[in-house]
Design a protein around this motif. Structure first.
Motif, PDB file in Angstrom:
ATOM      1  N   GLU A   3     -88.488   7.407   6.808  1.00 18.75           N
ATOM      2  CA  GLU A   3     -88.919   8.660   6.974  1.00 18.75           C
ATOM      3  C   GLU A   3     -88.488   9.852   6.137  1.00 18.75           C
ATOM      4  O   GLU A   3     -86.881  10.247   5.997  1.00 18.75           O
ATOM      5  CB  GLU A   3     -88.306   9.122   8.463  1.00 18.75           C
ATOM      6  N   ILE A   4     -88.894  10.985   6.051  1.00 26.09           N
ATOM      7  CA  ILE A   4     -88.254  12.060   5.827  1.00 26.09           C
ATOM      8  C   ILE A   4     -88.596  13.316   6.589  1.00 26.09           C
ATOM      9  O   ILE A   4     -89.775  13.979   6.646  1.00 26.09           O
ATOM     10  CB  ILE A   4     -89.205  12.968   4.117  1.00 26.09           C
ATOM     11  N   GLY A  49     -82.246   8.707  -3.102  1.00 27.23           N
ATOM     12  CA  GLY A  49     -81.513   8.958  -3.708  1.00 27.23           C
ATOM     13  C   GLY A  49     -80.002   9.583  -5.043  1.00 27.23           C
ATOM     14  O   GLY A  49     -79.395   9.691  -4.714  1.00 27.23           O
ATOM     15  N   LEU A  50     -81.168  10.304  -5.844  1.00 32.00           N
ATOM     16  CA  LEU A  50     -80.618  10.570  -6.964  1.00 32.00           C
ATOM     17  C   LEU A  50     -80.233  11.913  -7.411  1.00 32.00           C
ATOM     18  O   LEU A  50     -79.166  12.434  -7.449  1.00 32.00           O
ATOM     19  CB  LEU A  50     -81.545  10.598  -8.023  1.00 32.00           C
ATOM     20  N   ASP A  64     -79.802   6.844   8.546  1.00 33.91           N
ATOM     21  CA  ASP A  64     -80.002   8.149   8.207  1.00 33.91           C
ATOM     22  C   ASP A  64     -79.218   7.618   6.096  1.00 33.91           C
ATOM     23  O   ASP A  64     -78.179   7.131   6.718  1.00 33.91           O
ATOM     24  CB  ASP A  64     -78.925   9.463   8.555  1.00 33.91           C
ATOM     25  N   VAL A  65     -79.560   7.639   5.566  1.00 36.30           N
ATOM     26  CA  VAL A  65     -79.138   7.610   3.585  1.00 36.30           C
ATOM     27  C   VAL A  65     -79.129   8.955   2.928  1.00 36.30           C
ATOM     28  O   VAL A  65     -78.856   8.637   2.565  1.00 36.30           O
ATOM     29  CB  VAL A  65     -79.945   6.576   3.675  1.00 36.30           C
ATOM     30  N   THR A  66     -79.511  10.125   4.294  1.00 35.47           N
ATOM     31  CA  THR A  66     -78.937  10.925   3.119  1.00 35.47           C
ATOM     32  C   THR A  66     -77.420  10.687   2.376  1.00 35.47           C
ATOM     33  O   THR A  66     -76.285  10.748   3.278  1.00 35.47           O
ATOM     34  CB  THR A  66     -79.451  12.140   4.263  1.00 35.47           C
ATOM     35  N   GLN A  71     -77.235   3.790  -6.167  1.00 33.70           N
ATOM     36  CA  GLN A  71     -76.565   2.278  -6.698  1.00 33.70           C
ATOM     37  C   GLN A  71     -76.727   1.605  -5.295  1.00 33.70           C
ATOM     38  O   GLN A  71     -76.530   0.911  -5.977  1.00 33.70           O
ATOM     39  CB  GLN A  71     -75.541   2.211  -7.177  1.00 33.70           C
ATOM     40  N   LYS A  72     -76.444   2.347  -4.617  1.00 36.81           N
ATOM     41  CA  LYS A  72     -76.596   1.491  -3.267  1.00 36.81           C
ATOM     42  C   LYS A  72     -78.424   1.372  -2.011  1.00 36.81           C
ATOM     43  O   LYS A  72     -77.359   0.592  -0.443  1.00 36.81           O
ATOM     44  CB  LYS A  72     -75.498   2.677  -2.111  1.00 36.81           C
ATOM     45  N   ARG A  73     -78.244   1.801  -2.699  1.00 37.77           N
ATOM     46  CA  ARG A  73     -80.385   1.966  -1.939  1.00 37.77           C
ATOM     47  C   ARG A  73     -81.210   0.775  -2.700  1.00 37.77           C
ATOM     48  O   ARG A  73     -80.748   0.275  -4.355  1.00 37.77           O
ATOM     49  CB  ARG A  73     -80.583   2.713  -2.094  1.00 37.77           C
TER      50      ARG A  73
END
Length: 359
Positions: A3-4, A49-50, A64-66, A71-73
């Motif tokens: 989700e964005i 995530g770059l 939430d991965v904002t 590297q952690k995804r």
């Protein structure tokens, strides 16, 4: 699900992504379609995530991965500008994410050889990437993405460097292959026909905004605005200013056109009509059609098709005609149009279909 949520990105005071919100389900193919600099790569970098958005959130399965780095995804990415490890063989390049994941030797070998067979790389497994052609190096990068079994697969114009036959094979194979893994599959392209070949869902982008998102065929056939219609047209969309009077679309210094059924209920006034080039024909269609006349400016023959450029009512139009057609510059030709293929947009670029439904 990815989700964005209302994401924006500013770089040096310039807006790269502008208030984008989109939900992408697992096991789905999602095409980002737009011209160069429309925001496709910027959006994919945020998904991976770059990059971190200036505002808004990125969520994976509700978490939430904002700001969580790539590297952690569990993400696989392939760019048009392929990236391989030059000191490793093709085999080791493909195997590298599996070795990092700690897979056993047998599982690694099977996955590498299956991916190599799919991408016609089996004869090159013992070679170094720099000894390969550009297309072979791109296929190596694709194979590495395939074996990684990532939750999110991002392909940024990945087939541009491949030959026609392999490109067509992969367009058919990649969606099925990645869908079977349950990944979210995102594919960026500038080519409308590639989006149609891939199917799935398409998000059209313009100036960092998503103008429409939905099943690919629906977005193509029922654009909600003129920007989306232009994005999904190749050759460029034919447009013309008209006046709607009752059930007629009046053209200055030209014939009146019938109002298409999907625009019934819209108010009289100024509009823009739009017609896809393949909806113009040199022969009478089977359905109801109207005859129009234009003068040929140039003809481009591509083999099985001809792009016939016409001057019509003071505007340059292009017709995609099947077969080889040869005309001289200035020749007057009769061409045909079915009213149902006319798209009508108001002064703000909104589709008349949407306006009629809202009325």
């Amino acid at each position: 699900m990815l989700e964005i949520r209302n994401v924006s990105t500013l770089v040096g005071g310039r807006t790269h992504i502008d208030g984008v919100s989109i939900n992408l389900e697992r096991g789905t193919l999602n095409v980002l379609l737009g011209p160069t600099l429309s925001g496709k790569t910027s959006l994919m970098r945020l998904m991976a995530g770059l990059d971190r958005p200036t505002s808004g959130q990125v969520l994976v399965d509700g978490k939430d991965v904002t700001g969580v780095p790539v590297q952690k995804r569990n993400v696989a990415m392939v760019y048009q500008q392929f990236i391989n490890y030059p000191a490793m063989t093709v085999y080791e390049n493909i195997a590298s994410p599996l070795r990092v994941a700690g897979k056993d030797k047998g599982a690694i070998d099977k996955a590498v050889r299956d991916a190599a067979a799919l991408l016609k790389l089996t004869p090159y497994l013992d070679r170094m990437p720099l000894s390969l052609s550009g297309g072979q190096q791109q296929r190596t990068a694709l194979a590495r993405a395939i074996v990684k079994n990532a939750e999110l697969v991002l392909l940024d114009e990945p087939l541009a460097n491949l030959d026609y036959k392999l490109r067509e094979e992969l367009r058919a194979e990649l969606p099925r292959l990645f869908a079977a893994t349950g990944a979210v599959f995102v594919y960026a392209t500038t080519e409308p026909h590639e989006a149609l070949l891939l199917g799935g869902n398409t998000a059209t982008l313009s100036e960092g905004r998503i103008t429409q998102f939905g099943p690919t065929v629906d977005v193509f056939r029922k654009p909600l605005d003129l920007i989306t219609a232009r994005t999904f047209a190749d050759p460029p969309l034919n447009t013309l200013a008209v006046q709607k009077v009752g059930t007629r679309l009046e053209i200055e210094d030209g014939p009146a056109l019938p109002l298409p059924p999907n625009a019934n209920g819209t108010a009289d006034g100024s509009y823009t009509i739009a017609i896809q080039p393949h909806h113009l024909s040199l022969s009478t269609p089977a359905g109801e059609a109207i005859a129009l006349k234009g003068r040929v400016s140039i003809v481009e023959i591509t083999g099985s098709e001809s792009f016939v450029h016409l001057d019509f009512s003071g505007t340059r139009w292009v017709m995609l005609a099947h077969g080889i057609h040869q005309f001289e510059q200035g020749d007057e030709v009769t061409f045909w149009l079915e009213p149902r293929h006319i798209m009508v947009f108001d002064a703000y670029g909104r589709a008349a279909t949407s306006l009629a439904e809202a009325a």
